[in-house]
Every structure is written in C-alpha cells, then in structure tokens.
Motif scaffolding. Structure first.
Motif, PDB file in Angstrom:
ATOM      1  N   ARG A 131      -6.954   8.226 -11.751  1.00 14.51           N
ATOM      2  CA  ARG A 131      -8.189   8.452 -10.992  1.00 14.51           C
ATOM      3  C   ARG A 131      -9.278   7.446 -11.370  1.00 14.51           C
ATOM      4  NH1 ARG A 131     -10.337  12.278  -7.812  1.00 14.51           N
ATOM      5  NH2 ARG A 131      -8.711  13.804  -8.237  1.00 14.51           N
ATOM      6  N   LEU A 134      -3.097  11.724 -10.107  1.00 11.54           N
ATOM      7  CA  LEU A 134      -4.403  11.183 -10.481  1.00 11.54           C
ATOM      8  C   LEU A 134      -4.731  11.398 -11.953  1.00 11.54           C
ATOM      9  CD1 LEU A 134      -6.341  12.241  -7.283  1.00 11.54           C
ATOM     10  CD2 LEU A 134      -5.628   9.917  -7.904  1.00 11.54           C
ATOM     11  N   ASP A 135      -4.054  12.337 -12.575  1.00  3.98           N
ATOM     12  CA  ASP A 135      -4.276  12.621 -13.995  1.00  3.98           C
ATOM     13  C   ASP A 135      -3.349  11.837 -14.920  1.00  3.98           C
ATOM     14  OD1 ASP A 135      -6.305  14.466 -13.398  1.00  3.98           O
ATOM     15  OD2 ASP A 135      -4.854  16.102 -13.184  1.00  3.98           O
ATOM     16  N   THR A 191      -1.345   4.084  -2.909  1.00  5.36           N
ATOM     17  CA  THR A 191      -2.250   5.238  -2.878  1.00  5.36           C
ATOM     18  C   THR A 191      -1.750   6.321  -1.929  1.00  5.36           C
ATOM     19  OG1 THR A 191      -4.085   3.724  -3.326  1.00  5.36           O
ATOM     20  CG2 THR A 191      -4.665   5.912  -2.574  1.00  5.36           C
ATOM     21  N   LEU A 247      -0.534  10.047  -2.998  1.00  4.86           N
ATOM     22  CA  LEU A 247      -0.936  10.448  -4.343  1.00  4.86           C
ATOM     23  C   LEU A 247      -1.322  11.921  -4.332  1.00  4.86           C
ATOM     24  CD1 LEU A 247      -3.270   7.662  -5.800  1.00  4.86           C
ATOM     25  CD2 LEU A 247      -0.963   8.244  -6.506  1.00  4.86           C
ATOM     26  N   PRO A 305      -8.363  10.382  -1.898  1.00  4.81           N
ATOM     27  CA  PRO A 305      -8.331   9.010  -2.406  1.00  4.81           C
ATOM     28  C   PRO A 305      -7.883   7.982  -1.378  1.00  4.81           C
ATOM     29  CG  PRO A 305      -7.344  10.498  -3.989  1.00  4.81           C
ATOM     30  CD  PRO A 305      -7.592  11.297  -2.741  1.00  4.81           C
ATOM     31  N   ASP A 330     -15.403   8.795 -11.246  1.00  6.94           N
ATOM     32  CA  ASP A 330     -14.661   9.201 -10.051  1.00  6.94           C
ATOM     33  C   ASP A 330     -15.492   9.000  -8.783  1.00  6.94           C
ATOM     34  OD1 ASP A 330     -12.933  10.333  -8.202  1.00  6.94           O
ATOM     35  OD2 ASP A 330     -13.412  12.394  -8.765  1.00  6.94           O
TER      36      ASP A 330
END
Length: 189
Positions: A38, A26-27, A18, A21, A77, A71
């Motif tokens: 995500r 995340l997409d 993580t 990131l 994150p 989310d």
C-alpha cells in the motif's frame, strides 16, 4: 524507442500489476524496507502525480508527501493508479520541446530528463510490486537501458539522503533487470 511510448509501457505494466489487488495484497511487505505494498503503491502514484503536475501545472504532492508513503489509494487502488497514469500521459503528450525546463519536486530540469525519471520510478516500483506479489518481471532492453542511464545519475545523490539503500552486488551473469535493481539497493533475486 520513443520516450512517451516507453512511459506508456511502464504505466501499463503498473496498471496490470494493480489490477485485482485485494486488501490482503496491500498489506504484503515490499522490497522497499519500511513500506508495504500500500505505501509503495501510494509513493509510486504520488511520483507520477508530482511529475505530471510539473508539466500540467495542476496540484501535486510536496517532496515530503512524495516520500512519506502515506496512503492515497483509498478503497479502490486501481482507480487511483489509472487516474494518475491518464493524467501523466495527457501531460507528457503536450510536450513538444524536450529541452524545455520543468520545475519538478527534484528541481528544475529539461522535460526529457523529468519524463525519464518518472519512467524509471514507475519501472523500478513496478518491479518492487511484482516481487511483493510473487510475480517477478524482467525489463526489456529499452526499459533496462533507460533504467540504467537514469539510475546511475539519480540514485547516488538520493542514496546520500537515505532514499535508496546501498548498492547490492549482483551475481555474475545477472540480467539487465537484476543489475538495475541491485544498483538501486534491492536484492535482485
């Protein structure tokens, strides 16, 4: 290997993946159909929180929230993952009787079984995250052993609920990690 140490190692790998990131990461699509990074990471954090709540009595997601992929990461994150991991490790460190029942989102079960399930979830979803980020990983022997043992018990009934895909046949000579992820319905290559 000590079960709590195995959980901590799985958590550390998740935190490591993580770290750094970006919004574009995340997409990215994940090996879990219908989920991008995500939503996959949100589900992973929700799972960690759900099982921590079973031990510490605090709030946690409902079963519907757990599997929604909604989310919960917000703008940071890494901070969300680190918070969940810290809570989880504090909670599990309090357990002295691994046979004591805990009421998890999956039902009442011995504490040791509940911790093994959340460790399995973190391992499997770390693999998913690593694949999505093009940073493939292999489980060590202890991780693969736990994942195989938990997966054979957990996946079949959840597969009937459409929470896991059909088992994928791994190639001959597949690694333990590839066998674990194939059983969970993911393409191990």
């Amino acid at each position: 290997m000590d079960p709590l140490e195995l959980l901590k190692r799985a958590d550390a790998r998740l935190v490591g993946l993580t770290t750094g990131l970006g919004g574009d990461d995340l997409d990215l699509p994940s090996p879990c159909s219908q989920w991008n990074v995500r939503s996959l990471l949100s589900h992973t954090v929700a799972s960690i929180d759900a099982f921590a709540a079973a031990v510490d009595g605090g709030s946690g997601p409902t079963e519907q929230e757990l599997f929604s992929g909604t989310d919960i990461l917000g703008a940071d994150p890494l901070a969300v993952v680190e918070r969940a991991v810290a809570r989880s490790q504090r909670a599990w460190a309090t357990i002295t009787d691994w046979q004591a029942p805990v009421a998890s989102v999956l039902g009442v079960m011995p504490a040791g079984q509940a911790m093994a399930i959340v460790t399995y979830s973190t391992l499997l979803h770390s693999w998913d995250l690593a694949v999505a980020l093009n940073r493939p990983l292999e489980f060590d022997d202890a991780e693969a052993e736990l994942a195989e043992a938990v997966g054979t018990q957990l996946v079949p009934p959840l597969r009937q609920q459409q929470l896991f895909g059909a088992e994928v046949r791994p190639a001959s000579g597949a690694t333990p990690t590839q066998r674990v992820v194939a059983f969970s319905g993911r393409s191990p290559i």
